[in-house]
Design a protein around this motif. Structure first.
Motif, PDB file in Angstrom:
ATOM      1  N   UNK A  52      35.702  15.885 -12.916  1.00  0.00           N
ATOM      2  CA  UNK A  52      36.333  16.286 -11.655  1.00  0.00           C
ATOM      3  C   UNK A  52      35.391  16.066 -10.465  1.00  0.00           C
ATOM      4  N   UNK A  53      34.133  16.472 -10.627  1.00  0.00           N
ATOM      5  CA  UNK A  53      33.169  16.383  -9.527  1.00  0.00           C
ATOM      6  C   UNK A  53      32.935  14.931  -9.117  1.00  0.00           C
ATOM      7  N   UNK A  54      32.673  14.077 -10.083  1.00  0.00           N
ATOM      8  CA  UNK A  54      32.405  12.673  -9.771  1.00  0.00           C
ATOM      9  C   UNK A  54      33.676  11.980  -9.302  1.00  0.00           C
ATOM     10  N   UNK A  55      34.795  12.261  -9.952  1.00  0.00           N
ATOM     11  CA  UNK A  55      36.064  11.669  -9.536  1.00  0.00           C
ATOM     12  C   UNK A  55      36.429  12.047  -8.105  1.00  0.00           C
ATOM     13  N   UNK A  56      36.244  13.312  -7.750  1.00  0.00           N
ATOM     14  CA  UNK A  56      36.553  13.765  -6.390  1.00  0.00           C
ATOM     15  C   UNK A  56      35.611  13.134  -5.372  1.00  0.00           C
ATOM     16  N   UNK A  57      34.331  13.018  -5.721  1.00  0.00           N
ATOM     17  CA  UNK A  57      33.365  12.403  -4.804  1.00  0.00           C
ATOM     18  C   UNK A  57      33.676  10.928  -4.593  1.00  0.00           C
ATOM     19  N   UNK A  58      33.950  10.207  -5.673  1.00  0.00           N
ATOM     20  CA  UNK A  58      34.271   8.780  -5.548  1.00  0.00           C
ATOM     21  C   UNK A  58      35.559   8.598  -4.757  1.00  0.00           C
ATOM     22  N   UNK A  59      36.540   9.431  -5.016  1.00  0.00           N
ATOM     23  CA  UNK A  59      37.808   9.342  -4.289  1.00  0.00           C
ATOM     24  C   UNK A  59      37.593   9.591  -2.797  1.00  0.00           C
ATOM     25  N   UNK A  60      36.785  10.570  -2.455  1.00  0.00           N
ATOM     26  CA  UNK A  60      36.503  10.854  -1.057  1.00  0.00           C
ATOM     27  C   UNK A  60      35.759   9.723  -0.369  1.00  0.00           C
ATOM     28  N   UNK A  61      34.747   9.183  -1.031  1.00  0.00           N
ATOM     29  CA  UNK A  61      33.980   8.076  -0.449  1.00  0.00           C
ATOM     30  C   UNK A  61      34.852   6.829  -0.331  1.00  0.00           C
TER      31      UNK A  61
END
Length: 125
Positions: free
Chosen positions: A35-44
């Motif tokens: 979730x953390x990495x997916x959310x960060x990549x999605x935001x970037x």
């Protein structure tokens, strides 16, 4: 202030991914780091890549009356899926559903946050 906004955006994207995982059988996200990495990549990706892709594909977006933006959003989710561990989406309609959930959660969350930031009361301008 910028750090707080980034953390809020990251948390909202994480919430959106969790809701998509709960709603769609074709979405499988396991563990905090997914979730953390997916959310960060999605935001970037949404902040950096999406505007560039939208400008480059503007004729297609206009020709399809904006429907091509759906494919750009699916590409952003696909990138998050590719980078994040234990994150998989199976099937076109699961991607469409995930894109819709991410859009809806972001729209609702930012509407609520914007309403809380506005001054209220008799003397508000």
């Amino acid at each position: 202030m910028l750090a707080a906004r980034l953390v809020i955006a990251w948390a909202i994207n994480g919430l959106a991914l969790w809701i998509a995982d709960v709603l769609w059988d074709g979405v499988a996200i396991h563990g905090f780091w997914a979730y953390a990495i997916g959310a960060a990549v999605l935001g970037i990706a949404n902040a950096v890549l999406k505007p560039v892709l939208a400008i480059l594909t503007l004729p297609l977006i206009i020709l399809t009356l904006g429907l091509f933006l759906l494919l750009i959003n699916i590409a952003m989710v696909r990138l998050a899926e590719w980078v994040a561990p234990n994150f998989s989406i199976d099937g076109f309609w699961s991607y469409v559903g995930t894109v819709f959930v991410v859009w809806a959660v972001n729209w609702i969350a930012y509407a609520v946050l914007d309403r809380q930031r506005r001054p209220t009361g008799r003397y508000a301008t």
